[in-house]
Design a protein around this motif. Structure first.
Motif, PDB file in Angstrom:
ATOM      1  N   GLY A 278       0.777  -1.243   0.000  1.00  0.00           N
ATOM      2  CA  GLY A 278       0.000   0.000   0.000  1.00  0.00           C
ATOM      3  C   GLY A 278       0.798   1.275   0.000  1.00  0.00           C
ATOM      4  O   GLY A 278       0.207   2.365   0.020  1.00  0.00           O
ATOM      5  N   ALA A 279       2.138   1.197  -0.022  1.00  0.00           N
ATOM      6  CA  ALA A 279       2.922   2.423  -0.126  1.00  0.00           C
ATOM      7  C   ALA A 279       2.688   3.067  -1.489  1.00  0.00           C
ATOM      8  O   ALA A 279       2.328   2.397  -2.461  1.00  0.00           O
ATOM      9  N   VAL A 280       2.904   4.369  -1.560  1.00  0.00           N
ATOM     10  CA  VAL A 280       2.713   5.107  -2.805  1.00  0.00           C
ATOM     11  C   VAL A 280       3.969   5.008  -3.656  1.00  0.00           C
ATOM     12  O   VAL A 280       5.087   5.162  -3.150  1.00  0.00           O
ATOM     13  N   CYS A 281       3.790   4.751  -4.923  1.00  0.00           N
ATOM     14  CA  CYS A 281       4.926   4.690  -5.842  1.00  0.00           C
ATOM     15  C   CYS A 281       5.399   6.113  -6.134  1.00  0.00           C
ATOM     16  O   CYS A 281       4.605   6.963  -6.555  1.00  0.00           O
ATOM     17  N   VAL A 282       6.664   6.385  -5.888  1.00  0.00           N
ATOM     18  CA  VAL A 282       7.231   7.700  -6.183  1.00  0.00           C
ATOM     19  C   VAL A 282       8.468   7.520  -7.056  1.00  0.00           C
ATOM     20  O   VAL A 282       9.227   6.571  -6.883  1.00  0.00           O
ATOM     21  N   THR A 283       8.641   8.438  -7.985  1.00  0.00           N
ATOM     22  CA  THR A 283       9.774   8.353  -8.909  1.00  0.00           C
ATOM     23  C   THR A 283      10.612   9.615  -8.931  1.00  0.00           C
ATOM     24  O   THR A 283      11.579   9.693  -9.686  1.00  0.00           O
ATOM     25  N   GLY A 284      10.255  10.602  -8.131  1.00  0.00           N
ATOM     26  CA  GLY A 284      11.025  11.835  -8.107  1.00  0.00           C
ATOM     27  C   GLY A 284      10.541  12.762  -7.020  1.00  0.00           C
ATOM     28  O   GLY A 284       9.571  12.483  -6.303  1.00  0.00           O
ATOM     29  N   ALA A 285      11.210  13.896  -6.904  1.00  0.00           N
ATOM     30  CA  ALA A 285      10.924  14.838  -5.824  1.00  0.00           C
ATOM     31  C   ALA A 285       9.505  15.392  -5.901  1.00  0.00           C
ATOM     32  O   ALA A 285       8.864  15.621  -4.867  1.00  0.00           O
ATOM     33  N   ALA A 286       8.995  15.622  -7.106  1.00  0.00           N
ATOM     34  CA  ALA A 286       7.652  16.196  -7.231  1.00  0.00           C
ATOM     35  C   ALA A 286       6.619  15.291  -6.585  1.00  0.00           C
ATOM     36  O   ALA A 286       5.673  15.758  -5.928  1.00  0.00           O
TER      37      ALA A 286
END
Length: 385
Positions: A278-286
């Motif tokens: 359930g963690a959110v997928c993040v690919t960068g600072a934004a």
């Protein structure tokens, strides 16, 4: 409270309850008393056996406890002590609900509460890959450019890369240690921690001189989580310690993100495990900032503009019907596009205006494509003529 930060380990909830119920000074007086503790002294919720064991445990450090010495040592480093009730005390520590530190020993010119107000923890594997270190540094640079603070644990790998990225952006970063703020751990990060102390903050809940112990690393992770508006795991193995930071953040009701990696990489197994949980997928600072600023809009990523962007379906049909080399007459283009011949000439003129079609002596053909658009030819061209 300074004395208690040396007398009791960070995970000692019996000590924290004992002090919270009686006050720091009264708790010290009881510890110094030689009289055995009795059941009548126990407050509601206290266990006599646990209290007796606690008093015996804390008494073992009584002789080495000297708050004035510890305070003088941190002040000699240009540091200070922050206590609950001080303006520098981070407000999110209240989420620990009884697990708050007795004191925070701090080095650095930045206000701790202000630094933590808009911040993200960037944590991950010590044995990080070049990919993990690059992403961690990039996220920290982006956070710094947006005026946010990067929080991490000063460990090798992802942590160190995150601190370096923030420093490179000229932004504050907070290093939370499992040892005293007068010690550099790991030793190879001595210069890094010196730079953090000069431009950001080095923080610990254990007093100067304290050694880094395994259990203290696990306990400091709760501070990393509580200091931060969101926690992001950049790279982590299946049993990485950084997963505990993510779990603690979730327990505190704070958002957690994870950076995906190659599915074949053991260094990203922990991140993929978080994503499945359930963690959110993040690919960068934004995208990290979107977790920190709960009301922030979705990050917008502009794709490179292409000449055929914005064409309507009829224009696309005519463009698809144009050959790449030899020209075709209008009538043949109309048949290929499935349009009436009378409708094709104005479309060809518009495509010519956009630089997509070229008129030659025996008809029309597609205009020569630049190298960037050539990479997208399959989208625009459809079947070859």
């Amino acid at each position: 409270m300074l004395a208690w930060s040396r007398l009791a380990e960070p995970e000692d909830l019996v000590a924290k309850g004992f002090v919270a119920a009686r006050g720091g000074c009264a708790a010290l007086e009881r510890l110094a008393s030689p009289a055995p503790v009795s059941a009548s002294e126990c407050l509601p919720g206290e266990s006599l056996a646990a209290l007796r064991a606690g008093l015996a445990r804390w008494a073992g450090r009584w002789q080495e406890t000297d708050p004035e010495r510890d305070l003088a040592r941190v002040q000699a480093l240009g540091g200070r002590v922050v206590l609950d009730g001080d303006t520098e005390w981070p407000g999110r520590l209240g989420l620990l609900n009884g697990g708050e530190p007795f004191a925070l020993w701090v080095r650095g010119p930045v206000d701790l509460a202000a630094a933590c107000e808009r911040s993200a923890a960037v944590v991950g594997a010590r044995a990080a890959t070049a990919y993990g270190e690059r992403i961690a540094a990039s996220i920290a640079v982006g956070l710094g450019d947006a005026g946010a603070t990067t929080v991490s644990g000063a460990a090798l790998g992802v942590d160190g890369a995150a601190h370096r990225g923030a420093l490179a952006a000229g932004a504050p970063t907070v290093a939370v240690l499992a040892c005293g703020v007068d010690r550099a751990y790991p030793a190879s990060h001595q210069r890094l921690l010196r730079a953090v102390a000069e431009e950001g903050l080095v923080v610990s809940e254990v007093p100067p001189g304290s050694s880094p112990m395994r259990r203290r690393f696990l306990q400091r992770n709760r501070l990393i989580a509580a200091f931060s508006g969101a926690t992001v795991v950049v790279e982590a193995g299946w049993r990485s310690g950084s997963l505990s930071t993510a779990g603690l953040a979730l327990d505190l009701g704070l958002p957690v993100g994870a950076v995906p990696g190659p599915v074949t990489s053991p260094s990203s197994e922990g991140c993929h495990r978080l994503l499945r949980s359930g963690a959110v997928c993040v690919t960068g600072a934004a995208e990290v900032l979107q977790l920190v600023d709960a009301l922030a809009p979705d990050p917008v990523r502009e794709a490179p503009a292409r000449p055929h962007d914005g064409l309507d379906p009829v224009q696309v049909a005519v463009l698809d019907a144009l050959p790449l080399a030899s020209a075709r007459p209008v009538e043949r283009i109309a048949v290929t596009a499935g349009l009436a011949a009378v409708d094709v000439p104005p479309v060809l003129r518009e495509l010519s205006r956009r630089g997509l079609a070229a008129r030659v002596s025996d008809g029309w053909r597609r205009a020569p494509l630049g190298p960037r658009e050539g990479a997208h030819r399959e989208w625009a061209g459809g079947p070859r003529a």
